[in-house]
Design a protein around this motif. Structure first.
Motif, PDB file in Angstrom:
ATOM      1  N   THR A 233      80.167  52.039  72.224  1.00 31.23           N
ATOM      2  CA  THR A 233      79.776  53.073  71.719  1.00 31.23           C
ATOM      3  C   THR A 233      79.412  53.732  72.755  1.00 31.23           C
ATOM      4  N   ALA A 234      79.233  55.474  72.273  1.00 29.76           N
ATOM      5  CA  ALA A 234      78.617  56.830  73.092  1.00 29.76           C
ATOM      6  C   ALA A 234      77.096  56.751  73.524  1.00 29.76           C
ATOM      7  N   GLU A 235      76.760  55.484  73.242  1.00 35.97           N
ATOM      8  CA  GLU A 235      75.864  55.094  74.787  1.00 35.97           C
ATOM      9  C   GLU A 235      75.667  53.988  75.338  1.00 35.97           C
ATOM     10  N   ASP A 236      77.122  53.623  75.144  1.00 32.60           N
ATOM     11  CA  ASP A 236      77.117  52.460  76.766  1.00 32.60           C
ATOM     12  C   ASP A 236      77.667  53.936  77.190  1.00 32.60           C
ATOM     13  N   VAL A 237      78.332  54.623  76.809  1.00 33.39           N
ATOM     14  CA  VAL A 237      79.305  55.780  77.758  1.00 33.39           C
ATOM     15  C   VAL A 237      78.343  56.957  78.864  1.00 33.39           C
ATOM     16  N   GLU A 238      77.136  56.816  77.997  1.00 34.88           N
ATOM     17  CA  GLU A 238      76.177  57.530  78.354  1.00 34.88           C
ATOM     18  C   GLU A 238      74.739  56.958  79.242  1.00 34.88           C
ATOM     19  N   PHE A 239      74.944  55.191  79.196  1.00 38.66           N
ATOM     20  CA  PHE A 239      74.385  54.408  80.152  1.00 38.66           C
ATOM     21  C   PHE A 239      74.638  53.925  80.768  1.00 38.66           C
ATOM     22  N   THR A 240      76.499  54.477  81.487  1.00 43.00           N
ATOM     23  CA  THR A 240      77.410  53.911  82.223  1.00 43.00           C
ATOM     24  C   THR A 240      77.055  55.123  83.421  1.00 43.00           C
ATOM     25  N   VAL A 241      76.668  56.256  82.617  1.00 40.86           N
ATOM     26  CA  VAL A 241      76.884  58.086  83.578  1.00 40.86           C
ATOM     27  C   VAL A 241      75.571  58.304  84.211  1.00 40.86           C
ATOM     28  N   MET A 242      74.481  57.614  82.837  1.00 38.42           N
ATOM     29  CA  MET A 242      73.029  57.669  83.675  1.00 38.42           C
ATOM     30  C   MET A 242      73.211  56.638  84.496  1.00 38.42           C
ATOM     31  N   THR A 243      73.119  55.045  84.708  1.00 40.32           N
ATOM     32  CA  THR A 243      73.115  54.691  86.127  1.00 40.32           C
ATOM     33  C   THR A 243      73.934  54.697  86.522  1.00 40.32           C
ATOM     34  N   ILE A 244      75.210  55.837  86.767  1.00 31.29           N
ATOM     35  CA  ILE A 244      75.963  55.976  88.713  1.00 31.29           C
ATOM     36  C   ILE A 244      75.271  57.229  89.089  1.00 31.29           C
ATOM     37  N   SER A 245      74.274  57.707  88.380  1.00 27.43           N
ATOM     38  CA  SER A 245      73.759  59.318  88.807  1.00 27.43           C
ATOM     39  C   SER A 245      72.220  59.015  89.090  1.00 27.43           C
TER      40      SER A 245
ATOM     41  N   SER B  63      83.069  60.213  90.307  1.00 27.45           N
ATOM     42  CA  SER B  63      83.873  60.191  88.983  1.00 27.45           C
ATOM     43  C   SER B  63      82.429  61.463  88.147  1.00 27.45           C
ATOM     44  N   VAL B  64      81.515  61.296  87.861  1.00 29.10           N
ATOM     45  CA  VAL B  64      80.739  62.279  87.220  1.00 29.10           C
ATOM     46  C   VAL B  64      80.003  62.936  88.079  1.00 29.10           C
ATOM     47  N   ALA B  65      79.897  63.558  89.220  1.00 30.56           N
ATOM     48  CA  ALA B  65      79.642  64.539  90.704  1.00 30.56           C
ATOM     49  C   ALA B  65      79.651  66.113  90.068  1.00 30.56           C
ATOM     50  N   PHE B  66      80.907  66.307  88.850  1.00 33.21           N
ATOM     51  CA  PHE B  66      81.067  67.190  88.700  1.00 33.21           C
ATOM     52  C   PHE B  66      80.438  67.686  87.597  1.00 33.21           C
ATOM     53  N   ILE B  67      79.857  66.838  86.769  1.00 31.35           N
ATOM     54  CA  ILE B  67      79.065  66.508  85.525  1.00 31.35           C
ATOM     55  C   ILE B  67      77.687  67.468  85.532  1.00 31.35           C
ATOM     56  N   ALA B  68      77.485  69.071  85.036  1.00 37.79           N
ATOM     57  CA  ALA B  68      76.025  69.596  84.999  1.00 37.79           C
ATOM     58  C   ALA B  68      74.506  68.610  85.138  1.00 37.79           C
TER      59      ALA B  68
ATOM     60  N   GLY C 102      77.816  62.871  92.758  1.00 40.50           N
ATOM     61  CA  GLY C 102      77.035  62.498  91.580  1.00 40.50           C
ATOM     62  C   GLY C 102      75.872  62.044  91.254  1.00 40.50           C
ATOM     63  N   LYS C 103      75.097  62.494  92.166  1.00 38.46           N
ATOM     64  CA  LYS C 103      73.585  61.753  91.810  1.00 38.46           C
ATOM     65  C   LYS C 103      72.625  63.098  90.798  1.00 38.46           C
ATOM     66  N   ARG C 104      71.422  62.595  90.097  1.00 38.34           N
ATOM     67  CA  ARG C 104      71.152  63.771  89.129  1.00 38.34           C
ATOM     68  C   ARG C 104      70.338  64.122  90.517  1.00 38.34           C
ATOM     69  N   ALA C 105      70.644  65.981  90.007  1.00 38.85           N
ATOM     70  CA  ALA C 105      68.997  66.632  91.038  1.00 38.85           C
ATOM     71  C   ALA C 105      68.402  66.440  90.381  1.00 38.85           C
ATOM     72  N   GLY C 106      67.023  66.534  90.855  1.00 40.72           N
ATOM     73  CA  GLY C 106      65.652  66.541  90.267  1.00 40.72           C
ATOM     74  C   GLY C 106      65.647  67.494  88.890  1.00 40.72           C
TER      75      GLY C 106
ATOM     76  N   GLY D 210      74.604  66.963  81.835  1.00 43.00           N
ATOM     77  CA  GLY D 210      75.352  67.883  80.661  1.00 43.00           C
ATOM     78  C   GLY D 210      76.196  66.312  80.173  1.00 43.00           C
ATOM     79  N   PHE D 211      75.438  65.545  79.667  1.00 43.70           N
ATOM     80  CA  PHE D 211      75.926  64.911  78.539  1.00 43.70           C
ATOM     81  C   PHE D 211      75.528  64.918  77.131  1.00 43.70           C
ATOM     82  N   ARG D 212      76.070  64.780  76.035  1.00 40.86           N
ATOM     83  CA  ARG D 212      75.667  65.004  74.778  1.00 40.86           C
ATOM     84  C   ARG D 212      76.354  63.634  73.268  1.00 40.86           C
TER      85      ARG D 212
END
Lengths: 537, 301
Positions: free
Chosen positions: A111-123, A134-139, A145-149, A154-156
Motif C-alpha cells: 500500500t501507499a502506507e508502505d511507501v510512506e513508511f519506507t520514505v520516513m524510515t530512510i529519512s 533516493s529521497v534527498a530531493f523531496i521537500a 536525505g534526512k528530515r530537516a527538523g 513532501g509526501f501525501r
C-alpha cells in the motif's frame, strides 16, 4: 521404534544427499536456475545492505516502484510495483499508483502506507541507510536525505494504492524516476513498523527477509555458499517460470569452469559477477553459453592530488592525458571490451557530449606541454595503486612506462583498498588509480562539487564546475540541461580534474538454455527474473 | 672463507698437533655429498645470473612492447611476454636479484640477532636467560605474514626493504634457541674453564671460545632459512605486498597466473617464475642437507 528411527535417519540422509545435489549439481532442470556472483552479501536489508552483492540478492525479493532501462540512449520506464506514474506541469509533483494486485509474500497488499513508511524510515536521522539519495530531493529533506527538523515532508497519501511526492525544487523528472522509482526498495510496514529506527540495522528480519514483494521468496542463506529462493506464485506481474533459484557465491577464477560444467546459468555481471578478461575468449567459445558484453557506466580514472602545487597547472594534467596510451589499454588489456571518453559521463549516456574527444596519445605533445608548464623533470611522482582489480594493477605498469617516456618519473606504491583510499583522503599521494560507477542521470555533484564527499579524494575545487553542476541539478527542462552538461564536459576535458582511463564493458554470460534474460545498463540486468525461462538440455 | 676459518682454527689448535682441522674435514665430507655439490653449483649459477643480470637480459625488464601483449615465445622474446608486453626472460633474470637479496639479507640479519640473544641468554643464565627465553617464545608466536601486512600499513608502503626488515626481525628465535643450547653445553667444558682461569673476559670467552664452536648448526639453520625467506617473499609479492612493480620478482610475476585460461594456455607466463622458485628453494635445501651432514660433530672421519 528402532525401525521407525532407522527410517527417519534414512530419509534424513537421503534428503541431505539430494539437497547439495540441487545446488552443486548440474542445473539441468527447467525449474531450477543458478546465478553466480563473486562475494557474499552481509545482510539483505533493502535500504542498508553493504554492497552491490547484497542488492543483487535483494532485487529478487524486493521490488522498486519502477524498472528503468537505457534504450537507444534514452531512459525508458517500465512498471514494477507501480502501475501508473505521472508528473505535473510544475516538474515538482509526482503521482504514483501501485499495482492493484501488488502484495507481500504473506498475502497482505502493498500500500501507499508502505511507501510512506519506507520514505520516513530512510529519512529518519537515526536510521542507518545508504538510500539517502533516493529521497534527498523531496521537500523537507536535507542534502543527505534526512528530515530537516520540523519541516513539512513532501509526501501525501491519496488512497490505499495512491500517493504523491513533492520535490523541494523543480527537477528533471527522469532524475526522480531513477532515484526514487528505480533505486528505492519498499519495506513492509506491517513487519517493521514497530521497530525503533536505531535498532533497524540489527533487526533479524534483514538476515531472514521472509516478507518481500518481489518475484521470488527467500528460503535460506547458507553463509558464503548460496542464497536460495522459491518462486512467488502470486507475483502481480506473473508467476515466475523458474521455481527455485540459487544465487551462488563463486570466486572469479572458477566462474568459467562452472559455466563449462553447466553448474551456472547466469552471471551477476557488472562488477559483481563478470567474466575475467583472461577467460573471456574461452567463455565466448563455450557452445552452450552466450557471452554478452555491454556498455556499462563504470570507469577507471587517474586522480591528481590538487594539494600539490606542481599538479595545479592544467597543462601538466593534460600532458599526462596525452602521455598515457589509453587506446593500448583498451585494445590490449581489455581486449577491445572497453571505451574511451574524456569525462565522467559514459558514451552510452543520453547526456554524453560526442563533440568532446579524448586527448590523443602523443608523447611528444606531452613533453612539450610539460616544458611549457616548467615541469621539473627530476621530480618523482608517487602513483598509488590499490590491489584487487588485476586489470587496474596491470594498467599501472603501462601508465608508469608511458609517463617515464614523456619525462615524468613515477614510483608505484601498491596497497590494499582501504589503505589506498585512506591515503587518497589524506592527500598522501601525487597520482592514484580509482574506479567509479554512476547512474544514468548526469548529476555528478557528489564527485566534483566543492565540499561533496568524493571531491575530498582529489582535493579539487573549481568554481566553474561548481556553477555548472548546481545549474544542472536545479534545471528541469531537458534541452536546457543537455546544454549545461555539454558545457560541463567541455570544461571537464579542459580542466581535467582527473584522467578517465577507460570505460570497461561488462562481460557477462548466460547459458543458452535460458531465455528472456536481457542485459541492460547500470550493472544490473534489465531485472525481470520472473520472466526468465530455462529449457531442459 | 672455509680456508680462512680453518687457518684460524689450525693456528689455535696447532699445539695439539692435529693433522686436519674440523673445517677441512667438513669441507671434505661436503664434497662427497654429490647432490649438495650439484646444488651449490646451480646456486652459484643463479647468483651469477643475479650479478650479471644487466648483461644477460636481452631486454629492459620494464620496457613495454606495445605490439606484443602475452605473446608466445619467439626469437625476439625467448620466453614470451607478460600481460603488459614485457619480456619474461629479462624479468626472470632480474627477479633473481630480489629473491637472493631477500634470502641473504634477511637471514644475515636474523642470524646476527639470534646469535647475540642466544649467546647472551646462555652465558648469563638466571634472570637474563629467563627474560630472553620468554622473548623468544613471544616472537616465535607471531605469524610473520600477518605482521608483514601490519608493517605495510604502518610504514605506509610495501617495499623490498620492509620484507627484509620484518623477516629479519621475526626470524631470529630459532637461531637464538640453537645458539643458547650449544653455548649452555659448551659453557661447562674444560677448555672454557681453562680460558677463564687464564683471565679471558666475558666478551673474549663468547667470541673466541663459545661461538665458533656453536656455529655449525646455525650455518645449517641459516641455509634452510634462506630458502624459506625466498618462499615468503614470493608469497608476499604474489599478494602485491612485497616488491613493488615494475621491479620484477618471481612472486609478482606469478600474479599473471590467476585464471584457468592462463594456466592452461599460456604456460610461459607462470612456468618460468614457478620453476625458478622451485629450483632455488630446492638447491638451497640440498646445500643445507650437505652442510648438516658435513658439520655433524658425531660423524668424525
Amino acid at each position: 521404534m528402532s525401525t521407525r528411527l532407522r527410517a527417519v535417519i534414512a530419509l534424513a540422509l537421503a534428503a541431505a544427499l539430494l539437497l547439495p545435489a540441487t545446488v552443486a549439481g548440474q542445473p539441468r532442470s527447467s525449474l531450477v536456475a543458478v546465478s553466480g556472483m563473486w562475494s557474499p552479501p552481509n545482510n539483505f536489508s533493502p535500504i542498508n545492505t553493504d554492497s552491490a552483492y547484497g542488492y543483487y540478492a535483494v532485487r529478487f525479493m524486493f521490488g522498486s516502484l519502477l524498472e528503468s532501462r537505457l534504450e537507444n540512449n534514452q531512459l525508458k520506464l517500465y512498471p514494477m510495483l507501480a502501475s501508473r506514474w505521472s508528473v505535473a506541469a510544475d516538474n515538482q509533483t509526482y503521482r504514483f499508483t501501485l499495482h492493484p494486485r501488488a502484495s507481500w509474500h504473506d498475502g497482505r497488499p502493498v500500500t501507499a502506507e508502505d511507501v510512506e513508511f519506507t520514505v520516513m524510515t530512510i529519512s529518519d536521522p537515526r536510521t542507518q541507510t545508504n538510500r539517502g539519495a533516493s529521497v534527498a530531493f523531496i521537500a523537507g529533506m536535507d542534502a543527505t536525505g534526512k528530515r530537516a527538523g520540523g519541516a513539512q515532508i513532501g509526501f501525501r497519501i491519496l488512497g490505499p494504492k495512491e500517493f504523491e511526492i513533492r520535490t523541494a525544487k523543480p527537477v528533471d523528472p527522469n532524475f526522480v524516476f531513477e532515484r526514487f522509482g528505480y533505486d528505492m526498495y519498499i519495506l513492509p510496514k506491517h513487519v517493521l513498523g514497530g521497530v525503533a529506527p536505531d535498532q533497524l540495522a540489527r533487526h533479524p528480519f534483514f538476515q531472514n527477509p521472509t516478507v518481500g514483494n518481489g518475484p521470488f521468496k527467500f528460503v535460506q542463506y547458507k553463509t558464503d555458499q548460496y542464497v536460495e529462493f522459491v518462486a512467488n506464485e502470486s507475483y502481480h506481474l506473473g508467476a515466475p517460470n523458474i521455481r527455485r533459484l540459487f544465487v551462488r557465491i563463486i570466486p572469479p577464477t572458477t566462474m568459467m569452469a562452472q559455466l563449462e560444467r553447466r553448474d551456472l546459468d547466469v552471471t551477476a555481471g557488472g562488477g559483481i559477477g563478470s567474466i575475467l578478461i583472461d577467460d573471456w575468449d574461452r567463455v565466448k567459445a563455450i557452445p552452450h553459453v552466450q557471452a554478452v558484453s555491454y556498455s556499462a557506466p563504470g570507469y577507471q580514472f587517474m586522480a591528481f592530488n590538487f594539494q600539490r602545487a606542481y599538479l595545479q597547472d592544467k597543462r601538466v594534467r593534460r600532458a599526462m592525458a596525452h602521455a598515457i596510451n589509453r587506446p593500448l589499454l583498451v585494445s590490449q588489456l581489455l581486449k577491445g571490451e572497453g571505451e574511451l571518453a574524456e569525462g565522467p559521463i559514459p558514451p552510452n549516456n543520453p547526456y554524453f557530449n560526442r563533440a568532446v574527444r579524448p586527448w590523443a596519445f602523443d608523447t611528444a605533445r606531452a613533453r612539450a606541454l610539460l616544458q611549457e608548464a616548467g615541469w621539473d623533470f627530476t621530480r618523482t611522482l608517487i602513483l598509488r595503486v590499490p590491489t584487487g582489480n588485476i586489470l587496474r594493477e596491470r594498467s599501472a605498469d603501462v601508465i608508469r612506462e608511458n609517463l617515464i617516456a614523456a619525462g615524468v618519473r613515477v614510483e608505484i606504491q601498491k596497497s590494499d583498498f582501504p589503505t589506498h583510499l585512506a591515503a587518497l583522503y589524506a592527500a598522501n599521494y601525487d597520482i592514484g588509480l580509482v574506479g567509479w560507477s554512476g547512474g544514468v542521470d548526469p548529476d555528478v555533484s557528489s564527485q566534483f562539487r566543492t565540499g561533496a564527499t568524493y571531491t575530498r579524494l582529489i582535493h579539487m575545487s573549481n568554481q566553474q564546475i561548481d556553477q555548472l553542476l548546481d545549474e544542472g541539478a536545479a534545471t528541469a527542462d531537458q534541452a536546457r540541461r543537455r546544454q549545461i552538461y555539454n558545457r560541463f564536459q567541455e570544461v571537464f576535458a579542459d580542466e581535467l580534474p582527473y584522467v578517465v582511463l577507460y570505460y570497461e564493458k561488462s562481460r557477462a554470460a548466460v547459458a543458452r538454455r535460458m531465455s528472456d534474460v536481457n542485459y541492460g545498463v547500470q550493472g544490473f540486468y534489465w531485472f525481470q527474473p520472473f520472466a526468465w525461462t530455462a529449457a531442459l538440455q | 672463507m672455509t680456508s680462512a676459518i680453518s687457518a684460524a682454527v689450525t693456528t689455535r689448535g696447532a699445539r695439539l698437533d692435529r693433522p686436519q682441522s674440523y673445517w677441512t674435514l667438513a669441507a671434505r665430507r661436503f664434497l662427497r655429498h654429490r647432490v649438495a655439490v650439484a646444488g651449490l653449483a646451480v646456486l652459484a649459477a643463479i647468483a651469477a645470473m643475479a650479478v650479471l643480470a644487466g648483461v644477460l637480459a636481452p631486454h629492459n625488464p620494464t620496457a613495454i612492447d606495445a605490439t606484443a601483449f602475452r605473446a608466445a615465445p619467439s626469437a625476439v622474446h625467448p620466453l614470451g611476454t607478460d600481460s603488459v608486453g614485457r619480456d619474461v626472460l629479462s624479468r626472470l633474470v632480474y627477479a633473481s636479484r630480489v629473491s637472493l637479496s631477500v634470502g641473504l639479507l634477511a637471514v644475515t640479519m636474523y642470524v646476527v640477532i639470534g646469535t647475540a640473544v642466544g649467546a647472551a641468554a646462555a652465558y648469563h643464565g638466571g634472570t637474563v636467560d629467563l627474560v630472553l627465553s620468554r622473548l623468544m617464545d613471544i616472537v616465535l608466536s607471531f605469524p610473520p605474514l600477518i605482521i608483514i601486512l601490519f608493517a605495510v600499513s604502518v610504514f605506509g608502503r610495501p617495499s623490498l626493504w620492509n620484507v627484509i626488515l620484518v623477516l629479519g626481525l621475526l626470524g631470529w628465535p630459532p637461531v637464538a634457541r640453537l645458539v643458547r643450547g650449544q653455548v649452555l653445553a659448551l659453557r661447562q667444558q674444560e677448555f672454557v674453564h681453562a680460558a677463564r682461569a687464564m683471565g679471558a673476559g666475558d666478551v673474549r670467552l663468547i667470541l673466541r671460545h663459545l661461538l665458533p664452536n656453536a656455529m655449525a648448526p646455525v650455518l645449517v639453520a641459516a641455509t634452510f632459512g634462506t630458502a624459506n625467506a625466498i618462499l615468503i617473499e614470493a608469497a608476499l609479492s604474489f599478494l602485491g605486498l612485497g616488491v613493488q612493480p615494475p621491479t620484477p620478482s618471481w612472486g609478482n610475476m606469478l600474479t599473471d597466473a590467476q585464471s584457468l585460461t592462463v594456466l592452461e594456455q599460456m604456460p610461459w607466463l607462470w612456468v618460468p617464475p614457478g620453476f625458478m622458485i622451485l629450483l632455488s628453494v630446492l638447491v638451497i635445501n640440498f646445500v643445507g642437507d650437505g652442510l648438516r651432514d658435513a658439520l655433524d660433530p658425531s660423524l668424525k672421519l
